[in-house]
Design an enzyme around this catalytic site. Structure first.
Site, PDB file in Angstrom:
ATOM      1  N   LYS A  73       0.803  -1.230   0.000  1.00  0.00           N
ATOM      2  CA  LYS A  73       0.000   0.000   0.000  1.00  0.00           C
ATOM      3  C   LYS A  73       0.837   1.282   0.000  1.00  0.00           C
ATOM      4  O   LYS A  73       0.368   2.324  -0.453  1.00  0.00           O
ATOM      5  CB  LYS A  73      -0.935   0.019   1.215  1.00  0.00           C
ATOM      6  N   ASN A  94      -4.836   2.270  -1.678  1.00  0.00           N
ATOM      7  CA  ASN A  94      -5.379   0.905  -1.786  1.00  0.00           C
ATOM      8  C   ASN A  94      -6.192   0.695  -3.057  1.00  0.00           C
ATOM      9  O   ASN A  94      -6.715  -0.393  -3.277  1.00  0.00           O
ATOM     10  CB  ASN A  94      -6.228   0.554  -0.554  1.00  0.00           C
ATOM     11  N   ASP A 109      -9.899   3.032   2.123  1.00  0.00           N
ATOM     12  CA  ASP A 109     -10.035   2.433   3.460  1.00  0.00           C
ATOM     13  C   ASP A 109     -10.717   3.422   4.414  1.00  0.00           C
ATOM     14  O   ASP A 109     -11.662   3.077   5.125  1.00  0.00           O
ATOM     15  CB  ASP A 109      -8.661   2.065   4.031  1.00  0.00           C
ATOM     16  N   THR A 159       4.832   1.156  20.556  1.00  0.00           N
ATOM     17  CA  THR A 159       6.033   1.887  20.147  1.00  0.00           C
ATOM     18  C   THR A 159       5.680   3.369  20.062  1.00  0.00           C
ATOM     19  O   THR A 159       5.014   3.808  19.114  1.00  0.00           O
ATOM     20  CB  THR A 159       6.524   1.376  18.770  1.00  0.00           C
ATOM     21  N   LEU A 227     -11.326  -2.603  14.058  1.00  0.00           N
ATOM     22  CA  LEU A 227     -11.145  -2.819  12.615  1.00  0.00           C
ATOM     23  C   LEU A 227     -11.069  -4.299  12.260  1.00  0.00           C
ATOM     24  O   LEU A 227     -11.211  -4.689  11.106  1.00  0.00           O
ATOM     25  CB  LEU A 227      -9.894  -2.072  12.118  1.00  0.00           C
TER      26      LEU A 227
HETATM   27  P1  NAP Z   1       0.337  -2.721  11.078  1.00  0.00           P
HETATM   28  O1  NAP Z   1       0.643  -1.571  10.206  1.00  0.00           O
HETATM   29  O2  NAP Z   1       1.290  -3.845  11.145  1.00  0.00           O
HETATM   30  O3  NAP Z   1       0.140  -2.137  12.587  1.00  0.00           O
HETATM   31  C1  NAP Z   1      -0.045  -2.984  13.674  1.00  0.00           C
HETATM   32  C2  NAP Z   1      -0.365  -2.203  14.947  1.00  0.00           C
HETATM   33  O4  NAP Z   1      -0.633  -3.166  15.967  1.00  0.00           O
HETATM   34  C3  NAP Z   1       0.775  -1.332  15.457  1.00  0.00           C
HETATM   35  O5  NAP Z   1       0.252  -0.240  16.148  1.00  0.00           O
HETATM   36  C4  NAP Z   1       1.491  -2.292  16.437  1.00  0.00           C
HETATM   37  O6  NAP Z   1       2.200  -1.630  17.470  1.00  0.00           O
HETATM   38  C5  NAP Z   1       0.304  -3.001  17.042  1.00  0.00           C
HETATM   39  N1  NAP Z   1       0.674  -4.302  17.574  1.00  0.00           N
HETATM   40  C6  NAP Z   1       0.826  -5.456  16.878  1.00  0.00           C
HETATM   41  N2  NAP Z   1       1.147  -6.470  17.719  1.00  0.00           N
HETATM   42  C7  NAP Z   1       1.211  -5.923  18.966  1.00  0.00           C
HETATM   43  C8  NAP Z   1       1.470  -6.458  20.257  1.00  0.00           C
HETATM   44  N3  NAP Z   1       1.752  -7.740  20.449  1.00  0.00           N
HETATM   45  N4  NAP Z   1       1.418  -5.623  21.321  1.00  0.00           N
HETATM   46  C9  NAP Z   1       1.117  -4.310  21.151  1.00  0.00           C
HETATM   47  N5  NAP Z   1       0.870  -3.741  19.945  1.00  0.00           N
HETATM   48  C10 NAP Z   1       0.904  -4.536  18.870  1.00  0.00           C
HETATM   49  O7  NAP Z   1      -1.075  -3.367  10.725  1.00  0.00           O
HETATM   50  P2  NAP Z   1      -2.319  -2.629  10.058  1.00  0.00           P
HETATM   51  O8  NAP Z   1      -2.216  -2.708   8.579  1.00  0.00           O
HETATM   52  O9  NAP Z   1      -2.478  -1.284  10.700  1.00  0.00           O
HETATM   53  O10 NAP Z   1      -3.526  -3.592  10.468  1.00  0.00           O
HETATM   54  C11 NAP Z   1      -3.988  -3.683  11.803  1.00  0.00           C
HETATM   55  C12 NAP Z   1      -5.318  -4.413  11.890  1.00  0.00           C
HETATM   56  O11 NAP Z   1      -6.323  -3.697  11.203  1.00  0.00           O
HETATM   57  C13 NAP Z   1      -5.295  -5.812  11.286  1.00  0.00           C
HETATM   58  O12 NAP Z   1      -6.000  -6.672  12.157  1.00  0.00           O
HETATM   59  C14 NAP Z   1      -6.029  -5.644   9.980  1.00  0.00           C
HETATM   60  O13 NAP Z   1      -6.690  -6.839   9.595  1.00  0.00           O
HETATM   61  C15 NAP Z   1      -7.035  -4.573  10.353  1.00  0.00           C
HETATM   62  N6  NAP Z   1      -7.505  -3.825   9.164  1.00  0.00           N
HETATM   63  C16 NAP Z   1      -8.823  -3.913   8.851  1.00  0.00           C
HETATM   64  C17 NAP Z   1      -9.297  -3.221   7.757  1.00  0.00           C
HETATM   65  C18 NAP Z   1     -10.764  -3.305   7.408  1.00  0.00           C
HETATM   66  O14 NAP Z   1     -11.149  -2.967   6.282  1.00  0.00           O
HETATM   67  N7  NAP Z   1     -11.609  -3.726   8.307  1.00  0.00           N
HETATM   68  C19 NAP Z   1      -8.452  -2.441   6.958  1.00  0.00           C
HETATM   69  C20 NAP Z   1      -7.108  -2.371   7.321  1.00  0.00           C
HETATM   70  C21 NAP Z   1      -6.643  -3.084   8.429  1.00  0.00           C
HETATM   71  P3  NAP Z   1       3.746  -1.191  17.260  1.00  0.00           P
HETATM   72  O15 NAP Z   1       3.717   0.072  16.473  1.00  0.00           O
HETATM   73  O16 NAP Z   1       4.263  -1.017  18.628  1.00  0.00           O
HETATM   74  O17 NAP Z   1       4.417  -2.314  16.525  1.00  0.00           O
END
Ligand code: NAP
Length: 289
Positions: A73, A94, A109, A159, A227
């Site tokens: 993306k 996206n 999104d 973080t 989400l």
């Molecule tokens: P991403 O960029 O990898 O971000 C992940 C986030 O989760 C970061 O803030 C990370 O914190 C945190 N995190 C992950 N594991 C953690 C842990 N063990 N402890 C504390 N914090 C943790 O992922 P993303 O693309 O934003 O996606 C996140 C979620 O949104 C996913 O479940 C995805 O399926 C969902 N989503 C849904 C839609 C929809 O259309 N419904 C669209 C997009 C995304 P750090 O910064 O500290 O690593």
């Protein structure tokens, strides 16, 4: 999908890695069928390091529209002739729309989330919101909130530097108070309006995990949006619901980001009755999967 694929069929698709789990073909092919539009939507698995070739190939093959998913993306922005200001603010694209000169990039999104909130009568304007997480999804949530004139944003993230970065980026475009805190400061939060859960914590199969453990937190807001859509009700949403909040998962956001892309590709606005009908078909498909 239209019943007959013929010489005039417009090809749309999704590029990402992996793409095997996607529900997008169901969304787009059902919309095409319902609206009688001659197009077909297929997933394209793009190997790492081959995004440039995929975009060039898309142009050569006259692919009229592409969705872009993880992990491309952000990287895809290097290969576009134009990016909408909204996508530029979010820092991710996206949806690509074909033109004679190349692809234009959009971010649906955030728009999809906006449509889901509207559908569920959750008002952003003048609300105090808390965003849990600072990854890609949080960026879309934060820009939507700022654009829709929330009163304040508080970002909670593991973080802190990433949350600070997100805050700095929003402040480049919008003037509003943004606080950044760690999970250890959650107990200091005052009452607010809407909590957005944007981390991957609690997603299936880790359904017993929850980013915020402080029980008092769940008494401080009236609406909770997660989400994640698998499971339908994360532990986060369950706790929010138990404490009286309205809850919304990410399934409608997923659907409406697809709807917006479809509308952009086909230059149309789809009637709400058709949208509701196709949404029910999608739910049915998911249930039987
Ligand atoms: P991403 O960029 O990898 O971000 C992940 C986030 O989760 C970061 O803030 C990370 O914190 C945190 N995190 C992950 N594991 C953690 C842990 N063990 N402890 C504390 N914090 C943790 O992922 P993303 O693309 O934003 O996606 C996140 C979620 O949104 C996913 O479940 C995805 O399926 C969902 N989503 C849904 C839609 C929809 O259309 N419904 C669209 C997009 C995304 P750090 O910064 O500290 O690593």
């Amino acid at each position: 999908m239209n019943q007959t694929i013929n010489g005039k069929t417009k090809v749309l698709g999704l590029i990402g890695n992996p793409v095997e789990h996607t529900l997008s073909p169901i969304i787009h092919n059902s919309l095409s069928k319902e609206l009688g539009i001659n197009c077909v939507y297929v997933p394209f698995h793009v190997p790492h390091g081959e995004l440039d070739k995929a975009i060039a190939g898309g142009k050569s093959l006259n692919l009229q529209g592409l969705n872009v998913t993880v992990p491309y993306k952000v990287d895809v922005m290097d290969f576009l002739i134009e990016i909408t200001p909204f996508a530029e603010q979010i820092g991710a694209v996206n949806t690509l729309k074909f033109t004679d000169n190349g692809y234009i990039g959009y971010n649906t999104d955030a728009e999809g989330l906006g449509m889901s909130l509207k559908k569920n009568e959750i008002e952003l304007r003048n609300s105090d919101v808390v965003i849990i997480g600072a990854g890609g999804a949080a960026k879309a949530v934060a820009v939507l909130c700022a654009k829709e004139k929330v009163s304040s944003i508080t970002i909670i993230n593991r973080t802190l530097s990433k949350a600070e970065q997100l805050s700095d980026n929003i402040k480049k475009f919008y003037d509003l108070p943004i606080n950044v805190i760690g999970y250890d400061q959650v107990n200091q939060l005052q009452e607010f309006d809407i909590a957005f859960q944007t981390t991957s914590i609690g997603m299936s199969p880790d359904i017993h995990k929850n980013p915020v453990e402080d029980e008092a937190f769940y008494k401080k807001f009236h609406s909770a949006v997660d989400l994640i859509y698998n499971p339908e009700k994360t532990l986060f949403l369950k706790k929010a619901e138990t404490n009286g909040a309205k809850i919304v998962n990410g399934f409608e956001m997923l659907y409406y980001q697809g709807v917006r892309a479809f509308e952009i590709w086909n230059n149309l606005l789809i009637d709400e009755k058709i949208l509701d009908k196709v949404f029910l078909q999608l739910l049915e498909y998911k249930k039987n999967k």
